[in-house]
Design an enzyme around this catalytic site. Structure first.
Site, PDB file in Angstrom:
ATOM      1  N   ARG A  75       0.813  -1.106  -0.093  1.00 17.85           N
ATOM      2  CA  ARG A  75      -0.074   0.038  -0.039  1.00 17.85           C
ATOM      3  C   ARG A  75       0.937   1.487   0.002  1.00 17.85           C
ATOM      4  O   ARG A  75       0.297   2.221  -0.128  1.00 17.85           O
ATOM      5  CB  ARG A  75      -0.935   0.082   1.146  1.00 17.85           C
ATOM      6  CG  ARG A  75      -2.033  -1.274   1.350  1.00 17.85           C
ATOM      7  CD  ARG A  75      -2.651  -1.196   2.615  1.00 17.85           C
ATOM      8  NE  ARG A  75      -3.562   0.050   2.776  1.00 17.85           N
ATOM      9  CZ  ARG A  75      -4.700   0.227   2.465  1.00 17.85           C
ATOM     10  NH1 ARG A  75      -5.112  -1.058   1.720  1.00 17.85           N
ATOM     11  NH2 ARG A  75      -5.365   1.252   2.318  1.00 17.85           N
ATOM     12  N   TRP A 129       3.339   6.376   1.975  1.00 20.32           N
ATOM     13  CA  TRP A 129       3.351   6.522   0.572  1.00 20.32           C
ATOM     14  C   TRP A 129       3.187   7.997   0.496  1.00 20.32           C
ATOM     15  O   TRP A 129       2.254   8.741   0.882  1.00 20.32           O
ATOM     16  CB  TRP A 129       2.400   6.037  -0.209  1.00 20.32           C
ATOM     17  CG  TRP A 129       2.442   6.109  -1.789  1.00 20.32           C
ATOM     18  CD1 TRP A 129       2.991   5.689  -2.493  1.00 20.32           C
ATOM     19  CD2 TRP A 129       1.726   6.939  -2.476  1.00 20.32           C
ATOM     20  NE1 TRP A 129       2.954   5.903  -3.834  1.00 20.32           N
ATOM     21  CE2 TRP A 129       2.058   7.060  -3.914  1.00 20.32           C
ATOM     22  CE3 TRP A 129       0.841   8.006  -2.301  1.00 20.32           C
ATOM     23  CZ2 TRP A 129       1.649   7.833  -4.878  1.00 20.32           C
ATOM     24  CZ3 TRP A 129       0.374   8.853  -3.319  1.00 20.32           C
ATOM     25  CH2 TRP A 129       0.654   8.796  -4.506  1.00 20.32           C
ATOM     26  N   ASN A 165      -3.457   7.698   7.449  1.00 18.68           N
ATOM     27  CA  ASN A 165      -3.584   7.713   6.232  1.00 18.68           C
ATOM     28  C   ASN A 165      -4.545   8.679   5.705  1.00 18.68           C
ATOM     29  O   ASN A 165      -5.498   8.828   6.431  1.00 18.68           O
ATOM     30  CB  ASN A 165      -4.279   6.234   5.709  1.00 18.68           C
ATOM     31  CG  ASN A 165      -3.457   5.185   6.030  1.00 18.68           C
ATOM     32  OD1 ASN A 165      -2.085   5.375   6.237  1.00 18.68           O
ATOM     33  ND2 ASN A 165      -3.868   3.889   5.939  1.00 18.68           N
ATOM     34  N   GLU A 199      -4.494  -0.958 -22.024  1.00 14.43           N
ATOM     35  CA  GLU A 199      -3.974  -2.013 -20.549  1.00 14.43           C
ATOM     36  C   GLU A 199      -2.862  -2.548 -20.816  1.00 14.43           C
ATOM     37  O   GLU A 199      -1.788  -2.483 -19.932  1.00 14.43           O
ATOM     38  CB  GLU A 199      -5.213  -2.886 -20.268  1.00 14.43           C
ATOM     39  CG  GLU A 199      -4.909  -3.853 -19.305  1.00 14.43           C
ATOM     40  CD  GLU A 199      -4.477  -3.182 -18.022  1.00 14.43           C
ATOM     41  OE1 GLU A 199      -4.856  -1.983 -17.740  1.00 14.43           O
ATOM     42  OE2 GLU A 199      -4.177  -3.924 -17.090  1.00 14.43           O
ATOM     43  N   LYS A 215       0.204  -1.763 -18.281  1.00 12.22           N
ATOM     44  CA  LYS A 215       1.208  -2.747 -17.514  1.00 12.22           C
ATOM     45  C   LYS A 215       2.677  -2.596 -17.593  1.00 12.22           C
ATOM     46  O   LYS A 215       3.424  -2.733 -16.606  1.00 12.22           O
ATOM     47  CB  LYS A 215       0.505  -4.043 -17.775  1.00 12.22           C
ATOM     48  CG  LYS A 215       0.204  -4.828 -16.792  1.00 12.22           C
ATOM     49  CD  LYS A 215      -0.681  -5.016 -15.998  1.00 12.22           C
ATOM     50  CE  LYS A 215      -1.075  -3.611 -15.413  1.00 12.22           C
ATOM     51  NZ  LYS A 215      -2.416  -3.567 -14.624  1.00 12.22           N
ATOM     52  N   GLU A 274       3.987   0.525 -16.042  1.00 13.07           N
ATOM     53  CA  GLU A 274       3.766   0.668 -14.588  1.00 13.07           C
ATOM     54  C   GLU A 274       5.314  -0.179 -13.844  1.00 13.07           C
ATOM     55  O   GLU A 274       5.756   0.151 -12.987  1.00 13.07           O
ATOM     56  CB  GLU A 274       2.587  -0.015 -14.373  1.00 13.07           C
ATOM     57  CG  GLU A 274       1.934   0.356 -13.061  1.00 13.07           C
ATOM     58  CD  GLU A 274       0.329  -0.238 -12.955  1.00 13.07           C
ATOM     59  OE1 GLU A 274      -0.166   0.224 -12.039  1.00 13.07           O
ATOM     60  OE2 GLU A 274       0.165  -1.038 -13.787  1.00 13.07           O
ATOM     61  N   HIS A 287      -2.306   8.614 -38.779  1.00 14.78           N
ATOM     62  CA  HIS A 287      -2.746  10.048 -38.618  1.00 14.78           C
ATOM     63  C   HIS A 287      -1.656  10.976 -37.820  1.00 14.78           C
ATOM     64  O   HIS A 287      -1.927  12.025 -37.277  1.00 14.78           O
ATOM     65  CB  HIS A 287      -4.244  10.354 -38.064  1.00 14.78           C
ATOM     66  CG  HIS A 287      -5.113   9.848 -39.127  1.00 14.78           C
ATOM     67  ND1 HIS A 287      -5.422  10.360 -40.341  1.00 14.78           N
ATOM     68  CD2 HIS A 287      -5.867   8.504 -39.019  1.00 14.78           C
ATOM     69  CE1 HIS A 287      -6.404   9.702 -40.752  1.00 14.78           C
ATOM     70  NE2 HIS A 287      -6.595   8.686 -40.097  1.00 14.78           N
TER      71      HIS A 287
HETATM   72  C1  AGP Z   1      -3.652  -0.904 -12.271  1.00 13.96           C
HETATM   73  O1  AGP Z   1      -2.347  -1.862 -12.674  1.00 13.96           O
HETATM   74  C2  AGP Z   1      -2.910   0.188 -11.336  1.00 13.96           C
HETATM   75  N1  AGP Z   1      -2.228  -0.101 -10.317  1.00 13.96           N
HETATM   76  C3  AGP Z   1      -4.104   1.163 -11.197  1.00 13.96           C
HETATM   77  O2  AGP Z   1      -4.090   1.849 -12.325  1.00 13.96           O
HETATM   78  C4  AGP Z   1      -5.350   0.731 -10.624  1.00 13.96           C
HETATM   79  O3  AGP Z   1      -6.152   0.092 -11.524  1.00 13.96           O
HETATM   80  C5  AGP Z   1      -6.325   2.041 -10.192  1.00 13.96           C
HETATM   81  O4  AGP Z   1      -5.466   2.968  -9.334  1.00 13.96           O
HETATM   82  C6  AGP Z   1      -7.594   1.788  -9.980  1.00 13.96           C
HETATM   83  O5  AGP Z   1      -7.582   0.888  -8.446  1.00 13.96           O
HETATM   84  P1  AGP Z   1      -8.800   0.263  -8.137  1.00 13.96           P
HETATM   85  O6  AGP Z   1      -9.305  -0.749  -9.140  1.00 13.96           O
HETATM   86  O7  AGP Z   1      -8.568  -0.232  -6.658  1.00 13.96           O
HETATM   87  O8  AGP Z   1      -9.772   1.413  -7.870  1.00 13.96           O
END
Ligand code: AGP
Length: 608
Positions: free
Chosen positions: A27, A74, A100, A483, A487, A490, A506
């Site tokens: 987290r 974080w 948090n 997607e 991935k 990320e 284009h």
């Molecule tokens: C996905 O690989 C990401 N970590 C991120 O985009 C994620 O899907 C997004 O933050 C939404 O999270 P949630 O599905 O827990 O709402």
């Protein structure tokens, strides 16, 4: 976002705190800290910039207490550093707080507290909470009263746990927009921001509601509201398996979660297919056929991968139910004063059920009188509770920051919704049967793709060194491309762009070169010839092509190909996406990345 743990009981708190933090590290993982009270009096604190393992190394053997709180961070306010790590103390070192969320009026509170003599030692918004609670914790005042009074002055979101050196027989916790779960043990109590930290110790949990506080003692707890009214909360039982929280012999959670997909898809489908009427049973929608027939439009809201899964969902709903459907980032929608129409059905998508932007979008729709369903993985989460009905994914806990199995289950859930809506409208029984049997075949087809993991690892090693990668797909394939690019960037930090294949000429065709390879989705559907033409255009510009296809394109059109089993055209995107997960995973491993905890990210984004 950040993770919170707390313990009170007869044992030493520190081992639970450190173990719980390690479980919550997905987290947030830029700094971590613990505080304990008890036995020898006073509060002891250790906090470090870095991972929970760094914290564990910094905690001495004599660091013991029967009451304790911990945090993995974080960063939002202030850089990751020892000073900014939680817990935060007041100047007398009587009160320790982990938090948090975001305190929106922190600057104003900080100025007032400083004028009254508080000396601040961090750049965080959280530190104001320690000073503010201490200011209310005069002699004879119960800690819960001091916390309640302090929170009355706070604007923002929080999940907090508070420790008081002078009242070490209790921990006070509060929730407003950021989850807090109480875990009930035998003459001991646990607290966490997420059940994953608790399941080794207890299955009996209580999820606090927004605006609720709790005083937690070794022998029980009392919950109450911000205006001091007692609330009565019944514990629920966590039904996720303990081994869902371990890597189970895989090198990373991500690889484990990718390989869990045949099972997680089976659970998403479980008991929901109706072969007799060739439809899906979705009791949780809380909408009967008559109400569903009145829906003229569907708007899907989610963030990141949830938004892309929503794009696949919109495509499925339009194709199978012929209802106009559109997916939009919840993070944008909530800020643009959206028009809410009575005959539009809103669907919020979230794995965690905690994403603040998605929750805020749901609240905005509801405030304006709209109807919202949830497609959510986490049972009892804030978004699930806020929605009028919906579908749980039952994908199991997803620990790796990058979403894989929850993404796939979300698309499966949308296929069920689309089938159900379609059969209420004009989808024929024959087409319904076609979709039902294709859905049933998915788990085995996913296994076929997963069996190619080693071959995909070889391709990933070959492409991972590229300066970037282009992902292209047409119509159903475009969300797959988005997607896939998400991935890769990320977890491998390789720059990746997704474009509709039709848009290449284009503009982005100018980028094509041997250094920028293209991953092309080439399903064997009505657009196959168009896609092959696009491959020819890329090859004519010396571009390298990795095709993900049902049939291997001619060698002159693709340098490499990953073959995927064919489903029905509407469901093909689900299977085309799986090799892209493996490609991203193996590219990240080849580049030596921290696969489960990529830099700058956190699993649940519970702040704005
Ligand atoms: C996905 O690989 C990401 N970590 C991120 O985009 C994620 O899907 C997004 O933050 C939404 O999270 P949630 O599905 O827990 O709402």
């Amino acid at each position: 976002m950040c993770g919170i743990v707390a313990y009170i009981g007869p044992k030493d708190a520190t081992p639970f705190l450190l173990e719980g933090l390690a479980r919550l590290e997905y987290r947030g993982y830029d700094s971590a800290g613990v505080a304990v009270a008890g036995r020898t009096g006073g509060i002891k604190v250790r906090k470090v910039k870095g991972r929970v393992a760094d914290l564990a190394a910094a905690v001495p053997a004599r660091f013991k207490g029967s009451t304790g709180i911990g945090h993995t961070r974080w960063a939002t306010h202030g850089v990751p550093s020892d000073a900014n790590a939680h817990p935060h103390l007041d100047n007398a070192e009587r009160i320790a707080v982990v938090h948090n969320g975001i305190i929106e009026n922190a600057d104003e509170l900080r100025a007032k507290l400083a004028a009254d003599g508080a000396v601040f030692r961090s750049e965080t918004d959280t530190e104001v909470l320690g000073h503010l609670i201490a200011a209310h914790a005069a002699e004879g005042v119960e800690l819960e009263e001091a916390v309640r009074a302090a929170l009355g002055k706070v604007v923002g979101t929080y999940g907090i746990a508070v420790l008081d050196a002078e009242q070490p027989d209790r921990i006070v916790v509060a929730r407003n927009g950021s989850p807090i779960v109480l875990g009930i043990g035998e003459k001991e109590m646990f607290v966490a921001s997420d059940v994953s930290a608790l399941v080794r110790y207890t299955r009996q949990v209580v999820h606090l509601e927004d605006g609720e506080l709790a005083t937690v003692r070794a022998d029980g707890f009392r919950t109450f509201t911000e205006d001091a009214r007692t609330t009565h909360r019944q514990p629920s039982t966590v039904d996720w398996e303990i081994d869902s929280y371990d890597t189970g012999g895989y090198e990373h959670f991500l690889l484990k979660e990718i390989h869990e997909q045949p099972g997680s898809v089976e659970r998403t489908l479980g008991g929901r297919l109706d072969e007799r009427f060739a439809t899906a049973h979705l009791g949780g929608l809380n909408l009967d056929a008559r109400e569903l027939r009145e829906i003229r439009r569907v708007k899907i809201l989610g963030c990141g991968s949830a938004y892309y899964a929503g794009e696949m969902g919109a495509q499925l709903i339009e194709e199978l139910a012929r209802i106009p459907a559109h997916s939009e980032p919840a993070s944008e929608f909530r800020y643009r004063n959206p028009v809410i129409e009575a005959d539009t059905l809103y669907i919020a998508v979230s794995q965690s059920g905690e994403t603040y932007d998605t929750l805020a979008a749901v609240q905005e729709v509801k405030r304006k009188g709209g109807r919202v369903l949830g497609v959510v993985n986490t049972v009892g989460s804030a978004i699930a509770r806020e929605c009028d009905g919906g579908i749980y994914l039952h994908a199991g806990p997803e620990i790796s920051v990058a979403s894989t199995k929850a993404f796939t289950s979300t698309v499966v859930a949308f296929a069920l919704i689309a089938l159900h809506f379609g059969r209420i409208h004009d989808l024929s029984p024959a087409d319904g049967r076609r979709i039902v049997s294709a859905l049933k075949a998915l788990p085995d087809q996913i296994r076929e793709v997963l069996a190619q993991s080693d071959a995909i690892a070889g391709l990933a090693a070959e492409y991972a060194g590229s300066e970037g990668m282009m992902f292209i797909g047409r119509v159903r394939g475009y969300p797959v491309a988005r997607e896939g690019a998400q991935k890769l960037k990320e977890i491998s930090y390789v720059h990746a762009e997704a474009y509709p294949a039709s848009e290449l000429k284009h503009g982005p065709l100018a980028l094509i070169s041997p250094e920028l390879p293209t991953v092309a989705l080439v399903p064997d559907d009505e657009l196959l010839d168009k896609n092959l033409t696009t491959l020819g255009e890329i090859k004519a510009r010396s571009g390298r092509v990795l095709a993900v296809a049902h049939r291997r394109p001619e060698a002159k059109l693709a340098d490499h190909c990953i073959l995927v089993p064919k489903s029905e055209p509407e469901l093909d995107p689900l299977l085309l996406n799986i090799p892209l997960q493996l490609l991203a995973y193996h590219a990240a491993v080849a580049l030596g990345r921290d696969v489960d905890k990529p830099r700058n990210l956190a699993k649940s984004v519970t702040v704005e």
